[in-house]
Motif scaffolding. Structure first.
Motif: not given
Length: 206
Positions: A41-47, A104-105, A2-8
């Motif tokens: 854990i991964v994250a996304t970033q508005d860019w 991930f941008q 499993r993975a945690l995705i942290i959004v923006d």
């Protein structure tokens, strides 16, 4: 796995930011506590480039909230936000980042917006998130962050389309709520599409 995705969880989406989500800062301690329960854990970033077509400033006579057509797609206009290299685009200083595997941008193509952490809104390009997770043998994703009714929702819907078992952690996400019930409607949309709506207390440590 499993993975945690942290959004923006970025400054411009938090109180005082250019496109602040009401009480968006309240998710930070919840997300930090959740991170202690996940190994992956991964994250996304508005860019965004400074001249992004989703910015009302790029359309003379238009204001945030107006809708225009860009490249054949309806585009809601926003205040300038999360411009590449700006303070507003940075993750909040109180958000723990030390255990993240990758960021991930998204939103880098000025001609198309990108709410989802997987694909742009026109589905012309992807961020590589799905391939990355699959390569790490991730099958379950738990999604948190900002905002429930936009970037979280579309990330969840794309995660389902990519075949992941998908969970939305309700108390680790806040909505823009342009309309007062947008948070509730977003949860319903995600649930109808196959996501499970849970709370942070429902998750056991790995």
């Amino acid at each position: 796995m499993r993975a945690l995705i942290i959004v923006d969880v970025q400054n411009d989406f938090l109180p005082g930011g250019a496109l602040a989500v009401p009480e968006g800062d309240k998710v930070i301690p919840v997300i930090n506590e959740l991170q202690e329960k996940f190994d992956f854990i991964v994250a996304t970033q508005d860019w965004h480039p400074a001249d992004h077509s989703s910015f009302a400033s790029q359309h003379p006579g238009k204001s945030p909230g107006d809708i225009v057509v860009v490249e054949g797609e309806d585009q809601i206009l926003w205040p300038d936000h999360c411009v590449q290299g700006s303070f507003g685009a940075e993750f909040h200083q109180d958000l723990k980042q030390s255990n993240w595997r990758k960021v991930f941008q998204k939103g880098q193509n000025k001609l198309v917006d990108s709410y989802s952490g997987f694909h742009d809104n026109a589905r012309k390009a992807d961020t590589g998130l799905a391939d990355y997770l699959l390569a790490q043998e991730v099958s379950e994703v738990y999604i948190v962050g900002l905002a429930t009714d936009y970037c979280v929702k579309f990330t969840v819907l794309d995660a389902l389309k990519e075949g992941f078992d998908t969970y939305v952690i309700e108390d680790a996400s806040k909505a823009v709520n342009i309309n007062p019930n947008d948070f509730t409607l977003a949860l319903k949309d995600m649930s109808k599409s196959g996501a499970e709506i849970i709370r942070s207390r429902d998750i056991s440590p790995e």
